[in-house]
Design a protein around this motif. Structure first.
Motif, PDB file in Angstrom:
ATOM      1  N   ALA A  75       0.705  -1.200  -0.086  1.00  0.00           N
ATOM      2  CA  ALA A  75       0.195   0.013   0.039  1.00  0.00           C
ATOM      3  C   ALA A  75       0.826   1.280   0.038  1.00  0.00           C
ATOM      4  N   ALA A  76       1.789   1.202   0.709  1.00  0.00           N
ATOM      5  CA  ALA A  76       2.737   2.318   1.084  1.00  0.00           C
ATOM      6  C   ALA A  76       3.411   2.891  -0.437  1.00  0.00           C
ATOM      7  N   MET A  77       3.930   1.723  -1.179  1.00  0.00           N
ATOM      8  CA  MET A  77       4.485   1.991  -2.466  1.00  0.00           C
ATOM      9  C   MET A  77       3.661   2.191  -3.650  1.00  0.00           C
ATOM     10  N   LEU A  78       2.445   1.507  -3.530  1.00  0.00           N
ATOM     11  CA  LEU A  78       1.626   1.802  -4.696  1.00  0.00           C
ATOM     12  C   LEU A  78       0.898   3.190  -4.521  1.00  0.00           C
ATOM     13  N   GLY A  79       0.510   3.571  -3.368  1.00  0.00           N
ATOM     14  CA  GLY A  79      -0.112   4.831  -3.333  1.00  0.00           C
ATOM     15  C   GLY A  79       0.977   6.019  -3.238  1.00  0.00           C
ATOM     16  N   ALA A  80       1.948   5.884  -2.754  1.00  0.00           N
ATOM     17  CA  ALA A  80       2.891   7.034  -2.664  1.00  0.00           C
ATOM     18  C   ALA A  80       3.350   7.147  -4.044  1.00  0.00           C
ATOM     19  N   GLY A  81       4.011   6.034  -4.783  1.00  0.00           N
ATOM     20  CA  GLY A  81       4.632   6.108  -6.095  1.00  0.00           C
ATOM     21  C   GLY A  81       3.652   6.671  -7.122  1.00  0.00           C
ATOM     22  N   ALA A  82       2.459   6.361  -7.047  1.00  0.00           N
ATOM     23  CA  ALA A  82       1.514   6.497  -8.125  1.00  0.00           C
ATOM     24  C   ALA A  82       1.081   8.072  -7.842  1.00  0.00           C
ATOM     25  N   LEU A  83       0.909   8.530  -6.571  1.00  0.00           N
ATOM     26  CA  LEU A  83       0.653   9.999  -6.591  1.00  0.00           C
ATOM     27  C   LEU A  83       1.799  10.690  -7.076  1.00  0.00           C
ATOM     28  N   VAL A  84       2.944  10.480  -6.670  1.00  0.00           N
ATOM     29  CA  VAL A  84       4.131  11.470  -7.170  1.00  0.00           C
ATOM     30  C   VAL A  84       4.426  11.381  -8.506  1.00  0.00           C
ATOM     31  N   LEU A 221      12.648   4.561  -3.765  1.00  0.00           N
ATOM     32  CA  LEU A 221      13.860   4.033  -3.089  1.00  0.00           C
ATOM     33  C   LEU A 221      13.868   4.569  -1.536  1.00  0.00           C
ATOM     34  N   GLY A 222      13.411   5.759  -1.348  1.00  0.00           N
ATOM     35  CA  GLY A 222      13.162   6.095  -0.061  1.00  0.00           C
ATOM     36  C   GLY A 222      12.401   5.267   0.762  1.00  0.00           C
ATOM     37  N   CYS A 223      10.951   4.812   0.471  1.00  0.00           N
ATOM     38  CA  CYS A 223      10.074   4.001   0.786  1.00  0.00           C
ATOM     39  C   CYS A 223      10.886   2.704   1.148  1.00  0.00           C
ATOM     40  N   LEU A 224      11.508   1.939   0.173  1.00  0.00           N
ATOM     41  CA  LEU A 224      12.412   0.718   0.372  1.00  0.00           C
ATOM     42  C   LEU A 224      13.353   0.606   1.556  1.00  0.00           C
ATOM     43  N   ALA A 225      14.067   1.820   1.791  1.00  0.00           N
ATOM     44  CA  ALA A 225      14.779   2.216   2.639  1.00  0.00           C
ATOM     45  C   ALA A 225      14.407   2.063   4.101  1.00  0.00           C
ATOM     46  N   LEU A 226      13.262   2.922   4.029  1.00  0.00           N
ATOM     47  CA  LEU A 226      12.473   2.673   5.449  1.00  0.00           C
ATOM     48  C   LEU A 226      12.009   1.305   5.701  1.00  0.00           C
ATOM     49  N   GLN A 227      11.286   0.398   4.698  1.00  0.00           N
ATOM     50  CA  GLN A 227      11.031  -0.919   4.746  1.00  0.00           C
ATOM     51  C   GLN A 227      12.088  -1.574   5.471  1.00  0.00           C
ATOM     52  N   ALA A 228      13.351  -1.394   4.921  1.00  0.00           N
ATOM     53  CA  ALA A 228      14.698  -2.230   5.384  1.00  0.00           C
ATOM     54  C   ALA A 228      14.772  -1.655   6.624  1.00  0.00           C
ATOM     55  N   ALA A 229      14.758  -0.382   7.189  1.00  0.00           N
ATOM     56  CA  ALA A 229      14.991  -0.014   8.465  1.00  0.00           C
ATOM     57  C   ALA A 229      14.292  -0.736   9.739  1.00  0.00           C
ATOM     58  N   TRP A 230      12.788  -1.055   9.231  1.00  0.00           N
ATOM     59  CA  TRP A 230      12.188  -1.857  10.335  1.00  0.00           C
ATOM     60  C   TRP A 230      12.756  -3.268  10.372  1.00  0.00           C
ATOM     61  N   VAL A 231      13.470  -3.814   9.606  1.00  0.00           N
ATOM     62  CA  VAL A 231      14.044  -5.207   9.615  1.00  0.00           C
ATOM     63  C   VAL A 231      15.271  -5.094  10.273  1.00  0.00           C
ATOM     64  N   ASP A 232      16.161  -4.028  10.047  1.00  0.00           N
ATOM     65  CA  ASP A 232      17.427  -3.854  10.491  1.00  0.00           C
ATOM     66  C   ASP A 232      17.878  -2.560  10.123  1.00  0.00           C
ATOM     67  N   SER A 233      18.345  -1.597  11.372  1.00  0.00           N
ATOM     68  CA  SER A 233      18.591  -0.252  10.919  1.00  0.00           C
ATOM     69  C   SER A 233      20.254  -0.320  10.069  1.00  0.00           C
ATOM     70  N   GLN A 234      20.733  -1.503  10.214  1.00  0.00           N
ATOM     71  CA  GLN A 234      22.352  -1.449   9.398  1.00  0.00           C
ATOM     72  C   GLN A 234      21.730  -1.512   7.771  1.00  0.00           C
ATOM     73  N   LEU A 235      20.761  -2.096   7.680  1.00  0.00           N
ATOM     74  CA  LEU A 235      20.079  -2.212   6.304  1.00  0.00           C
ATOM     75  C   LEU A 235      19.842  -0.643   5.603  1.00  0.00           C
ATOM     76  N   PHE A 236      19.255   0.219   6.665  1.00  0.00           N
ATOM     77  CA  PHE A 236      18.853   1.514   6.259  1.00  0.00           C
ATOM     78  C   PHE A 236      20.080   2.030   6.142  1.00  0.00           C
ATOM     79  N   TRP A 237      21.279   2.069   6.706  1.00  0.00           N
ATOM     80  CA  TRP A 237      22.201   2.576   6.393  1.00  0.00           C
ATOM     81  C   TRP A 237      23.048   2.407   5.303  1.00  0.00           C
ATOM     82  N   ALA A 238      22.910   1.012   4.937  1.00  0.00           N
ATOM     83  CA  ALA A 238      23.495   0.691   3.655  1.00  0.00           C
ATOM     84  C   ALA A 238      22.731   1.288   2.555  1.00  0.00           C
TER      85      ALA A 238
END
Length: 337
Positions: A75-84, A221-238
Motif C-alpha cells: 500500500a505504501a509503495m503503490l499509493g505514494a509512487g502513483a501520486l508522485v 527508493l526512500g520507501c524501500l530504505a524505510l522498509q529495510a530499517a524496520w528489519v535492521d537499521s544497518q540495512l537502512f544505513w546501507a
C-alpha cells in the motif's frame, strides 16, 4: 504461482513501453529543448520514466498476492509512487505551481509513513535512538528530499538510471547475503524496470526520464530504505551509503547555494555532476565514473554495514566524506561565471 518467472518480463515490458512513450512524446512535441540551464545540446523527447512507473506498479501486486510483500509495504509503495508519478506526469505536460507539487509530495510521504509505521528505532554509533514524533517528521522530510533530489540529479544521460540500478541490485545482493530474502522482490523489480528504460536513456539518450520517472524513483527508493530499517537499521544505513553520490551532490549543492545567496528555487546547472560533464565534454564519462564509485567504493562499505562489520553511521561517514570533497572539488553549488 512462481512470481520470479515474471522478472524477465518486467525488463522487456519496460524496454517496449519506453519505445512507445518515445513515439508518443515525439507526436505530442514533448521535447526538452536545450537552453542556458541545460546539460544537453540536442532536443530530446521526455517522459520515458513513465515506463518504469507502469512496469513496477503492475508487477508490485504479484509480490503481495504471493505473500512475498506485506500488505503495508504494498500500500505504501503503490499509493505514494502513483501520486508522485501523476504529479510529475502533469508537470511534464504543463506546469504545476511549486506549492501544489510540494503539498502532493508531503501527502505521498505521510501516506508512506502511515502504512510503514513511521521511523523505527535506529542504531546510531552503537546507541539505539527512538525519536517518536520527531522521527516521523524527519522521515517525512527525508522522503520529500529523496524524491526532489532525484529529480535534481536527473540531468545527464543515463545517470539517474545507473544510480538506481546500482542501489537496487546492490541491496538485493546484500539482502540475500545477510538472510533477508523476503525484502528482495520489490527492489529487484524496480531495478529491472529501470534496466529496460536504460536501453533508451544510455548516452547518448534517445529519451529522458522526466519528472514522473525521477520523482517516482526518489520516493520509491526512500520507501524501500524505510522498509529495510524496520528489519535492521544497518540495512537502512546501507541504502543511504549506496545512494550516496546523489544525496551528497544534491545536499552540498543546496547548502552552498543557500550560503552564497542564490535563489534555490530557480532551475540551474551547478551540481557537481553537471560541472563535471561540462569539464569532460561527455555525459558518458561522468555516468561511468558514478558507476565505478558505486561498485568500488560505496558497495563494499554498504556490505560492511549490512554484515555489521562496522557501525552503520561510521560506514556512512566514511562513504560520504570523500564524496563531499569530490563535490566541492567539482564546484557543487558554485555560481556559474
Amino acid at each position: 504461482m512462481n512470481i520470479w518467472f515474471y522478472l524477465p518480463l518486467v525488463t522487456g515490458a519496460s524496454l517496449l513501453a519506453t519505445g512507445a512513450l518515445r513515439r508518443y512524446a515525439l507526436s505530442r512535441s514533448l521535447i526538452d529543448v536545450p537552453n542556458a540551464r541545460s546539460s544537453h545540446t540536442v532536443p530530446t523527447p521526455r517522459g520515458g520514466g513513465v515506463a518504469i512507473v507502469l512496469c513496477f506498479l503492475a508487477a508490485l501486486p504479484l509480490g503481495w498476492l504471493d505473500g512475498t510483500l506485506s500488505g503495508e509495504a504494498f500500500a505504501a509503495m503503490l499509493g505514494a509512487g502513483a501520486l508522485v508519478a501523476v504529479i510529475g506526469f502533469m508537470d511534464d505536460h504543463g506546469h504545476i505551481a511549486a506549492r501544489w507539487r510540494l503539498l502532493g509530495h508531503f501527502s505521498a510521504a505521510i501516506w508512506t509513513l502511515f502504512w510503514l509505521g513511521g521511523l523505527p528505532a535506529l542504531q546510531v554509533f552503537g546507541f539505539t535512538i527512538e525519536l517518536g514524533w520527531l522521527g516521523t517528521l524527519l522521515a517525512a522530510l527525508y522522503l520529500v528530499w529523496m524524491l526532489n533530489l532525484y529529480n535534481f540529479m536527473d540531468g545527464i544521460d543515463g545517470l539517474a538510471s545507473v544510480e538506481a540500478i546500482c542501489a537496487t541490485l546492490g541491496m538485493c545482493i546484500l539482502y540475500l547475503a545477510v538472510g533477508h530474502a523476503e525484502l528482495v522482490w520489490p527492489v529487484l523489480v524496480l531495478g529491472l524496470a529501470v534496466t529496460g528504460f536504460l536501453f533508451w536513456n544510455f548516452p547518448p539518450a534517445r529519451i529522458f526520464m522526466g519528472d514522473a520517472g525521477s520523482g517516482f524513483l526518489g520516493i520509491t527508493l526512500g520507501c524501500l530504505a524505510l522498509q529495510a530499517a524496520w528489519v535492521d537499521s544497518q540495512l537502512f544505513w546501507a541504502w543511504l551509503i549506496l545512494l550516496g553520490v546523489f544525496i551528497v551532490d544534491a545536499t552540498v549543492t543546496l547548502i552552498r547555494r543557500l550560503m552564497t545567496g542564490q535563489k534555490v528555487y530557480e532551475a540551474h546547472r551547478t551540481h557537481a555532476y553537471q560541472y563535471a560533464s561540462r569539464r569532460y565534454g561527455r555525459h558518458l564519462t561522468v555516468t561511468l565514473a558514478v558507476l565505478a564509485i558505486n561498485v568500488t567504493w560505496l558497495f563494499p562499505l554498504a556490505w560492511a554495514a549490512a554484515y555489521q562489520k562496522i557501525d552503520g553511521c561510521v560506514a556512512l561517514f566514511a562513504a560520504y566524506l570523500p564524496l563531499v570533497v569530490l563535490a566541492i572539488k567539482f564546484g557543487a553549488g558554485k555560481p556559474e561565471k
